[in-house]
Design a protein around this motif. Structure first.
Motif, PDB file in Angstrom:
ATOM      1  N   SER A 167       0.848  -1.198   0.000  1.00 16.43           N
ATOM      2  CA  SER A 167       0.000   0.000   0.000  1.00 16.43           C
ATOM      3  C   SER A 167       0.882   1.247   0.000  1.00 16.43           C
ATOM      4  O   SER A 167       1.933   1.276   0.604  1.00 16.43           O
ATOM      5  N   ASP A 168       0.424   2.275  -0.671  1.00 18.55           N
ATOM      6  CA  ASP A 168       1.187   3.509  -0.789  1.00 18.55           C
ATOM      7  C   ASP A 168       1.073   4.310   0.501  1.00 18.55           C
ATOM      8  O   ASP A 168      -0.020   4.716   0.888  1.00 18.55           O
ATOM      9  N   VAL A 169       2.179   4.531   1.163  1.00 17.96           N
ATOM     10  CA  VAL A 169       2.146   5.199   2.464  1.00 17.96           C
ATOM     11  C   VAL A 169       1.702   6.654   2.320  1.00 17.96           C
ATOM     12  O   VAL A 169       0.967   7.178   3.156  1.00 17.96           O
ATOM     13  N   PHE A 170       2.117   7.286   1.245  1.00 16.42           N
ATOM     14  CA  PHE A 170       1.722   8.684   1.034  1.00 16.42           C
ATOM     15  C   PHE A 170       0.199   8.792   0.991  1.00 16.42           C
ATOM     16  O   PHE A 170      -0.400   9.653   1.629  1.00 16.42           O
ATOM     17  N   SER A 171      -0.434   7.910   0.225  1.00 13.82           N
ATOM     18  CA  SER A 171      -1.893   7.950   0.151  1.00 13.82           C
ATOM     19  C   SER A 171      -2.511   7.708   1.512  1.00 13.82           C
ATOM     20  O   SER A 171      -3.470   8.368   1.896  1.00 13.82           O
ATOM     21  N   GLN A 172      -1.937   6.762   2.236  1.00 14.61           N
ATOM     22  CA  GLN A 172      -2.503   6.473   3.548  1.00 14.61           C
ATOM     23  C   GLN A 172      -2.388   7.675   4.465  1.00 14.61           C
ATOM     24  O   GLN A 172      -3.289   7.953   5.247  1.00 14.61           O
ATOM     25  N   VAL A 173      -1.285   8.408   4.335  1.00 11.44           N
ATOM     26  CA  VAL A 173      -1.101   9.556   5.224  1.00 11.44           C
ATOM     27  C   VAL A 173      -2.058  10.680   4.850  1.00 11.44           C
ATOM     28  O   VAL A 173      -2.724  11.263   5.703  1.00 11.44           O
ATOM     29  N   VAL A 174      -2.169  10.983   3.559  1.00 14.94           N
ATOM     30  CA  VAL A 174      -3.011  12.138   3.211  1.00 14.94           C
ATOM     31  C   VAL A 174      -4.487  11.802   3.372  1.00 14.94           C
ATOM     32  O   VAL A 174      -5.269  12.646   3.803  1.00 14.94           O
ATOM     33  N   VAL A 175      -4.888  10.602   3.030  1.00 15.66           N
ATOM     34  CA  VAL A 175      -6.292  10.245   3.224  1.00 15.66           C
ATOM     35  C   VAL A 175      -6.581  10.060   4.706  1.00 15.66           C
ATOM     36  O   VAL A 175      -7.647  10.420   5.202  1.00 15.66           O
ATOM     37  N   GLY A 176      -5.607   9.537   5.424  1.00 14.71           N
ATOM     38  CA  GLY A 176      -5.761   9.361   6.862  1.00 14.71           C
ATOM     39  C   GLY A 176      -5.936  10.675   7.581  1.00 14.71           C
ATOM     40  O   GLY A 176      -6.568  10.748   8.631  1.00 14.71           O
ATOM     41  N   ALA A 177      -5.380  11.741   6.984  1.00 16.57           N
ATOM     42  CA  ALA A 177      -5.520  13.054   7.595  1.00 16.57           C
ATOM     43  C   ALA A 177      -6.999  13.404   7.750  1.00 16.57           C
ATOM     44  O   ALA A 177      -7.412  14.016   8.743  1.00 16.57           O
ATOM     45  N   THR A 186      -8.596   3.987   7.208  1.00 20.34           N
ATOM     46  CA  THR A 186      -7.349   4.656   6.820  1.00 20.34           C
ATOM     47  C   THR A 186      -7.141   5.804   7.771  1.00 20.34           C
ATOM     48  O   THR A 186      -7.872   6.785   7.748  1.00 20.34           O
ATOM     49  N   SER A 187      -6.139   5.689   8.618  1.00 18.61           N
ATOM     50  CA  SER A 187      -5.859   6.781   9.535  1.00 18.61           C
ATOM     51  C   SER A 187      -4.442   6.625  10.031  1.00 18.61           C
ATOM     52  O   SER A 187      -3.841   5.565   9.896  1.00 18.61           O
ATOM     53  N   TRP A 188      -3.886   7.692  10.596  1.00 21.61           N
ATOM     54  CA  TRP A 188      -2.469   7.664  10.960  1.00 21.61           C
ATOM     55  C   TRP A 188      -2.169   6.585  11.985  1.00 21.61           C
ATOM     56  O   TRP A 188      -1.193   5.857  11.860  1.00 21.61           O
ATOM     57  N   GLY A 189      -3.021   6.501  12.995  1.00 23.11           N
ATOM     58  CA  GLY A 189      -2.775   5.506  14.042  1.00 23.11           C
ATOM     59  C   GLY A 189      -2.802   4.091  13.486  1.00 23.11           C
ATOM     60  O   GLY A 189      -1.994   3.246  13.855  1.00 23.11           O
ATOM     61  N   VAL A 190      -3.721   3.822  12.566  1.00 24.02           N
ATOM     62  CA  VAL A 190      -3.833   2.472  12.005  1.00 24.02           C
ATOM     63  C   VAL A 190      -2.606   2.148  11.162  1.00 24.02           C
ATOM     64  O   VAL A 190      -2.098   1.029  11.198  1.00 24.02           O
ATOM     65  N   THR A 191      -2.107   3.121  10.420  1.00 23.54           N
ATOM     66  CA  THR A 191      -0.898   2.868   9.618  1.00 23.54           C
ATOM     67  C   THR A 191       0.276   2.524  10.532  1.00 23.54           C
ATOM     68  O   THR A 191       1.046   1.607  10.238  1.00 23.54           O
ATOM     69  N   ILE A 192       0.396   3.256  11.636  1.00 27.78           N
ATOM     70  CA  ILE A 192       1.478   2.951  12.570  1.00 27.78           C
ATOM     71  C   ILE A 192       1.258   1.571  13.191  1.00 27.78           C
ATOM     72  O   ILE A 192       2.207   0.804  13.396  1.00 27.78           O
ATOM     73  N   TYR A 193       0.013   1.249  13.483  1.00 25.96           N
ATOM     74  CA  TYR A 193      -0.297  -0.070  14.044  1.00 25.96           C
ATOM     75  C   TYR A 193       0.171  -1.169  13.123  1.00 25.96           C
ATOM     76  O   TYR A 193       0.831  -2.121  13.536  1.00 25.96           O
ATOM     77  N   PHE A 226       6.485   8.407   8.672  1.00 24.35           N
ATOM     78  CA  PHE A 226       5.688   9.461   8.050  1.00 24.35           C
ATOM     79  C   PHE A 226       4.359   9.734   8.763  1.00 24.35           C
ATOM     80  O   PHE A 226       4.016  10.896   8.990  1.00 24.35           O
ATOM     81  N   PRO A 227       3.588   8.709   9.116  1.00 26.91           N
ATOM     82  CA  PRO A 227       2.374   9.039   9.881  1.00 26.91           C
ATOM     83  C   PRO A 227       2.705   9.691  11.218  1.00 26.91           C
ATOM     84  O   PRO A 227       1.969  10.563  11.688  1.00 26.91           O
ATOM     85  N   SER A 228       3.825   9.267  11.845  1.00 30.39           N
ATOM     86  CA  SER A 228       4.195   9.878  13.125  1.00 30.39           C
ATOM     87  C   SER A 228       4.509  11.349  12.947  1.00 30.39           C
ATOM     88  O   SER A 228       4.106  12.192  13.759  1.00 30.39           O
ATOM     89  N   LEU A 229       5.234  11.658  11.886  1.00 34.31           N
ATOM     90  CA  LEU A 229       5.561  13.058  11.624  1.00 34.31           C
ATOM     91  C   LEU A 229       4.286  13.855  11.379  1.00 34.31           C
ATOM     92  O   LEU A 229       4.141  14.989  11.856  1.00 34.31           O
ATOM     93  N   ALA A 230       3.364  13.254  10.619  1.00 34.37           N
ATOM     94  CA  ALA A 230       2.110  13.951  10.341  1.00 34.37           C
ATOM     95  C   ALA A 230       1.379  14.258  11.649  1.00 34.37           C
ATOM     96  O   ALA A 230       0.894  15.374  11.863  1.00 34.37           O
ATOM     97  N   LEU A 231       1.325  13.277  12.514  1.00 35.24           N
ATOM     98  CA  LEU A 231       0.677  13.460  13.809  1.00 35.24           C
ATOM     99  C   LEU A 231       1.365  14.560  14.605  1.00 35.24           C
ATOM    100  O   LEU A 231       0.717  15.486  15.110  1.00 35.24           O
TER     101      LEU A 231
END
Lengths: 325, 580, 328
Positions: A90-100, A251-258, A276-281
């Motif tokens: 899965s594309d991490v960038f997409s997960q981060v921006v959609v997770g936002a 799709t959310s930052w916490g789930v990606t980190i999980y 990347f999700p951590s930085l976003a958070l």
């Protein structure tokens, strides 16, 4: 969970009537003040940036960010995948921006809910006093002694659905008490002001005084309450998702980190699904904290940072005020 | 000025305290970091260090009947309590253990076990036939102590008697060729003089276990670590070769991985993603992964009583439509080899001998979407637009449910559902949050799911029995785990063949029956076998060798699997070496 | 004194609320409480725990009586510290599981939190005193940025970078594996060593809040008359900062300490999980994931009591430090 508790002492409450002009556009006074303050300006910029990214996320991400694409698994950041890919491709960038989107929405709604409850209960209790005040006070104090995260962990264990609305309700339920106490303290100081006494004397009903007189004059503190609950909700929600107690298919930052943790990605040498999700958070929370600090400084002019004069910063640094002059 | 002196003194005092604190911090910080006890990086391991994943803080419970799910009790069977025989995974030749020999008589209905002499319990008392009889019949004392199905329906045991101190005669009602491999294999022997006095075996924590096994004392026990030390008067002289077993706590797969990467732990059974680079590459001379493929397949299980899953042609089409190679390579990281339509290639490859059967099994499992479509249309299915319509006129949908945390199965299901969509079936992956929401429905196939086999593993009999026999049939909607018949299928012809297999001890006859059953299997295809579910095992040869490996295979390499684990416990030897 | 009695009365009430919430939680979920709990279990768990129905009935205070009877039985059992049996550690009593793990958590959160408080208020005090100085313009933003990250992120960073890559700290557990817990020197040093990284993570996560908090309050205090007076008297700058301004400014944050403690107890869960630290936070998570409700709920009650005790200690400290309360 970092928490900034603005001063509990008496704050001069500002609601400046003057606005500023940006060409033809006229901004209300408080926005002007926030923009002028360096801290909140930075914070607002960060938050607005994140919101913008969340809004345009469907345009810059793949259609289903959680989809597996096993041929593209484990790729480090590149032009094709800006933030790399996960173990399943899965594309991490997409997960981060959609997770936002989910993260921001959840934080904002939880913040709004908690603030509304805190404001209504706290201010009414302060104004009406008596038994209502005692009861609300008791309620607030009880909620404050039950630790939030353990309660959320146990509640999530019982809940069968872990959708966003359930999370919002549970988080707001756990966080309102903190703000209620502060808003109550604030309202107490206003209670004996002239304009309130006048309104009371002229026979205005209680609810009109609370909503029409007290609240508008506490707008800066209520705004501060909202911002605070917003970022605490962000941190708490991502924490629960990290523990595996959230909605694991969202799709959310916490789930990606999980998932990064479950798949031991960092130990495999893949730092990007975690970083990347951590930085976003962290960035979003920092922005909100700065906005909060800015609101504080705007409301309390004494907080504004002055530049050291006279012999300069070094002297002040070493010798204190006595040397500075 | 006095004031300034006082404040200066106070400042000095604070400074001294702060300084001491900093010194203490630095002092301990300079101690070597990875001093997690006996498993430090430089000192050799005295004990084999093992770990699991997701273990709670340890509490003492060594009850072999109830504590196998707890960290403290996960391998008491094997370490403390011993089996009568050991039949390793894959129907290997039985290894005599507490029963040093045995013989059938009375028309193959009576099994006489001749026990080892000179075996002692760790409290000094001798192990005799009384203990063996007691352990076998303990189901009468409490249902949780029943290891051989004595108290259940379908019990085939007529009587169990001791003849002298070293002989036990088990009499069955009807002959059972699977008795030793499938049933006796599960039994371990406990001391009668202790357990017969236990009032409630379910709550008994057995904190001072008395066993006959290679390890007999608990030399250390804390909330995060325990050590079993070797039995100095073990009945097999010179064994066990290692002085102790140590088990440490790991909160998650992640922390367990950190432990094996750093060499602090020698042996685990966790799934390690990308094991070649995550573990083996860190120390290629010593770190090894043995993902044993001697196991039953993981298959797609459907409720065979439900239309259109009940149509054989439909199931055969599914088998042709799924790209097993991609599933194995991408979904299962290449660890899980694909299987043919029978599925016995991992555990019992030697039982599929007929060339025609082999060819047909292979053909039925070869990825061929066109052939799949043709199979469907030949059976009355039609296509409207791109969608598959069953002969009754309804669109076909098949959502596969899986626990969201099992990322390899989720990935495999993504591939499978895509394959099914390609032939017109509306198919998606449905994620279940946890075991509690997936398992009850999976075991009753209330929804389609990937599932492992639950039949006995003494021989392919167990596989065919669970999936084909009328005697194993479980009606739709009910939990299939008691017999393994989760897909609710039965075949009368197969049943009579299986009944014959059960009573004959002649291997050639058994092979003939197996071949016939394989043909029936390929006709019925009650489930769709996909890939082998490997037995995960990572081990390090830095401090120990003589491990269970592909070349030197004696059974399941997982240290919690009884009775295979006792072979590992007694055979692993101290001393590091490069290479497996 | 009367104020004190009032506070005490309130705390007793709060404990009662916590116990009642625990009692009601399983019953508020739809369906019969026991069935609802059993549904979460797999047949394997049911088979491994033959007495589980009785365990749940004990948890819910009886099972076949009216809700009031159940409630009374429940309170009676709790007063004898009988929380039932832990299903994931069957048949160990819950009180034993909690008793083993609670001291480690108290040690960890106690030390870390006090450290965070001291460092935070110290930095905040200095930052407010020297506005625009190095502390104010560099140290404070650094603390703010670090504390903006969730506690588990900081813990993971510490684990990977300082623990694994650099090897400066042990990466998990509360003490070395070959050490027996007890009052011996080996254990104490080992426990101390293993607590350094978790404590560092907690301090990193929470100090920022204290810094900002103290700075804000201090700024207000500085402008008070008595501070100006102290300066005018010619007292040394540092003395005015600590003994006059600081001492008064610390009161509101000290009050906040108790409330913050509740959130720190929450953050404990993440830290313990990341470091496999055998405390109540880690036990709580494994209890919830393992559907061990007696254990999970007992831990919730215990944590609430801890927070209340912390509040009580704060009240006493407040009483000692703030003369105004003594005349109330």
């Amino acid at each position: 969970m970092a928490q900034l508790e603005p001063t509990a002492l008496d704050l001069p409450l500002l609601s400046p009537k003057r606005g500023i002009r940006l060409g033809r556009i006229r901004l209300p006074g408080w926005i002007a003040l926030l923009l002028r303050n360096r801290k909140s300006r930075t914070g607002l910029l960060i938050v607005v940036f994140v919101i913008l990214v969340a809004i345009i996320s469907p345009l810059i991400s793949v259609a289903h960010p959680n989809d597996f694409n096993l041929l593209a698994a484990r790729q480090s950041p590149s032009w094709h995948h800006l933030f790399g890919t996960t173990d399943q491709g899965s594309d991490v960038f997409s997960q981060v921006v959609v997770g936002a989107r989910r993260s921001l929405l959840l934080g904002a709604l939880a913040g709004a809910l908690a603030t509304v409850v805190a404001a209504v209960l706290g201010i009414t209790a302060a104004y009406v006093g008596g038994i209502v005040d005692e009861v609300v006070n008791l309620l607030t104090n009880v909620f404050l002694t039950i630790p939030a995260i353990p309660l959320l962990v146990v509640a999530s264990g019982y809940l069968k659905t872990r959708g966003m609305w359930t999370m919002i309700a549970v988080i707001a339920l756990v966080l309102w008490a903190f703000e209620a106490r502060i808003l109550r303290a604030q309202a107490l100081t206003l209670k004996s002001r002239d304009f309130i006494l006048a309104a009371k004397a002229s026979g205005e009903p209680t609810w009109r005084i609370v909503f029409g007189e007290l609240m508008p004059n506490m707008i800066s503190r209520i705004a501060a309450a909202f911002v605070l609950v917003f970022y605490v909700a962000l941190l708490v929600d991502s924490g629960l998702e990290f523990l595996g107690l959230g909605d694991q298919s969202a799709t959310s930052w916490g789930v990606t980190i999980y998932w990064a943790q479950v798949n031991s990605t960092v130990l495999q040498g893949e730092w990007w699904p975690f970083m990347f999700p951590s930085l976003a958070l962290g960035l979003t929370v920092l922005g909100l904290v700065l906005v909060l600090a800015g609101i504080d400084e705007v409301s309390n002019p004494r907080l504004r940072t002055e530049r050291a004069e006279g012999r300069g910063r070094l002297a002040t640094l070493l010798g204190g005020k006595a040397f500075a002059r | 000025m006095r004031r300034s002196f006082r404040s200066t003194r106070r400042l000095v005092a604070v400074g001294v305290v702060a300084g001491l604190a900093v010194l203490a911090l630095i002092g301990t910080a300079s101690a070597p970091a990875a001093t997690d006890g006996s498993a430090s990086l430089t000192a050799a391991h005295k004990c084999i260090v093992m770990t699991g994943s997701g273990d709670p803080a340890f509490v003492k419970n060594f009850n072999p009947y109830t504590a196998t799910g707890l960290p403290s009790g996960s391998f008491v069977q094997g370490a403390f309590y011993e089996p009568l025989v050991v039949v390793g995974e894959g129907g290997l030749k039985p290894v005599p253990w507490l029963a040093k020999s045995w013989a059938w008589s009375n028309g193959n209905k009576t099994l006489t076990l001749h026990l080892q002499k000179g075996v002692k319990w760790s409290d000094g008392k001798p192990l005799t036939s009384l203990d063996v009889v007691y352990s076998l019949t303990a189901g009468h004392q409490s249902a949780i102590m029943d290891r051989i199905g004595l108290t259940g329906t379908g019990n085939n045991v007529q009587s169990i008697r001791a003849h002298g101190p070293y002989n036990v005669a088990i009499t069955l009602k009807t002959p059972d060729s699977q008795f030793i491999a499938a049933i006796l294999n599960r039994q371990f022997v406990v001391p009668q003089h202790i357990w017969s006095k236990v009032s409630d075996p379910a709550t008994f924590t057995n904190s001072n276990p008395v066993g006959s096994g290679p390890f007999d004392k608990i030399s250390r026990f804390t909330t995060q670590d325990y050590v079993f030390s070797k039995n100095p008067s073990y009945w097999q002289p010179g064994l066990p070769k290692v002085p102790c077993l140590e088990y440490v706590q790991a909160a998650s797969n992640d922390s367990a991985l950190a432990l094996i990467q750093s060499g602090q732990v020698d042996w685990t059974h966790n799934f390690v993603p990308n094991v070649a680079s995550a573990y083996v590459a860190k120390d290629p001379k010593h770190f090894h992964a043995f993902y044993a493929t001697t196991a039953y397949p993981i298959s797609l299980h459907l409720d065979d009583t439900q239309y259109p899953f009940s149509l054989v042609a439909f199931r055969k089409a599914l088998s042709l439509a799924i790209d097993r190679n991609s599933v194995s390579k991408l979904g299962e990281y290449g660890y899980a080899p694909p299987v043919d339509a029978i599925g016995l290639g991992g555990l019992f490859p030697g039982w599929v001998t007929d060339a025609a059967v082999k060819a047909q099994a292979k053909a039925m499992a070869t990825y061929n979407p066109a052939a799949a479509k043709k199979t469907l249309t030949d059976a009355g299915f039609t296509y409207k637009g791109g969608n598959l319509i069953d002969p009754k006129g309804n669109a076909v949908s098949l959502d596969i449910h899986v626990i969201s945390g099992w990322s390899d199965w989720v990935a495999s299901n993504q591939i499978i559902t895509k394959n099914l969509s390609d032939i017109g079936i509306s198919s998606k992956v449905a994620l279940e949050p946890d075991w509690g929401s997936w398992q009850p429905n999976a075991y009753a196939t209330k929804f389609p799911t990937l599932l492992w086999e639950m039949g006995s593993q003494g021989s392919p009999y167990g596989y065919f029995y669970a999936n084909l026999s009328q005697n194993a049939f479980i009606p739709a909607g009910q939990d299939g785990s008691p017999t393994g018949n989760t897909e609710h299928f039965q075949d009368p012809q197969a049943t009579s063949l299986l009944n014959q297999w059960k009573v004959t001890l002649d291997p050639e006859k058994q092979q003939q029956l197996a071949t016939q059953l394989e043909k029936i299997w390929l006709n019925d295809l009650p489930i769709v076998p996909l890939f082998i579910g490997p037995r995960w095992s990572t081990y390090s040869t830095k401090y120990f060798h003589c491990w269970d490996t592909q070349k030197n295979f004696w059974g399941d390499p997982i240290f919690t699997t009884f009775p295979d684990n006792i072979l590992s416990f007694t055979r692993i030897c101290p001393g590091g070496q490069a290479g497996a | 004194m009367r104020w004190f009695a009032r506070r005490l009365g309130f705390y007793v009430f709060a404990i009662w609320v916590a116990l009642t919430v625990n009692f009601l939680l399983p019953r508020l979920m739809p369906g019969s409480p026991i069935a609802g709990l059993l549904e979460h279990l797999s047949p394997a768990q049911l088979a491994a725990n033959p007495g589980i129905v009785q365990t749940y009935e004990a948890l819910l205070g009886g099972g076949h009586h009216s809700i009031w009877q159940d409630y009374v039985t429940y309170l009676h059992r709790i007063s004898h510290f009988n929380f039932g049996l832990s299903t994931s550690n069957y048949p160990t009593p819950v009180s034993e599981v909690v008793g083993r793990t609670l001291p480690y958590s108290i040690f960890l959160v106690g030390v870390a939190f006090v450290l965070a408080f001291l460092i935070g208020t110290g930095v905040g005090m200095v930052a407010a005193w020297r506005r625009g100085g190095f502390t104010d313009s560099v140290v404070v933003p650094v603390f703010m940025t670090v504390s903006a990250f969730p506690a588990f992120v900081l813990a993971l960073l510490g684990l990977y970078v300082l623990g694994l890559k650099a090897g400066w700290f042990p990466i998990q557990h509360a003490y070395d594996n070959d050490v027996i817990p007890g009052w011996n020197w080996r254990f104490v040093t080992s426990a101390f060593r293993h607590s350094q990284l978790p404590i560092l993570a907690i301090v990193a996560a929470y100090t920022g809040g204290w810094v900002l908090n103290m700075r804000t309050v201090m700024v207000n205090t500085i402008s008070e008359d008595y501070v100006g007076m102290a300066h005018a008297k010619g007292l040394r700058d540092r003395r005015v900062m600590t003994r006059y301004a600081g001492r008064n400014a610390i009161l509101p944050p000290l009050n906040g300490f108790a409330a913050q403690f509740a959130s720190a107890v929450g953050g404990l869960v993440f830290i313990e999980i990341v470091f496999s630290y055998p405390g109540v936070g880690y036990t709580l998570q494994s209890a919830v994931l393992g559907n061990d409700y007696p254990l999970a709920q007992a831990i919730l009650v215990v944590l609430s009591v801890c927070v209340i005790v912390a509040n009580l200690i704060m009240d006493v400290l407040n009483f000692v430090l703030d003369p105004r309360l003594r005349t109330a």
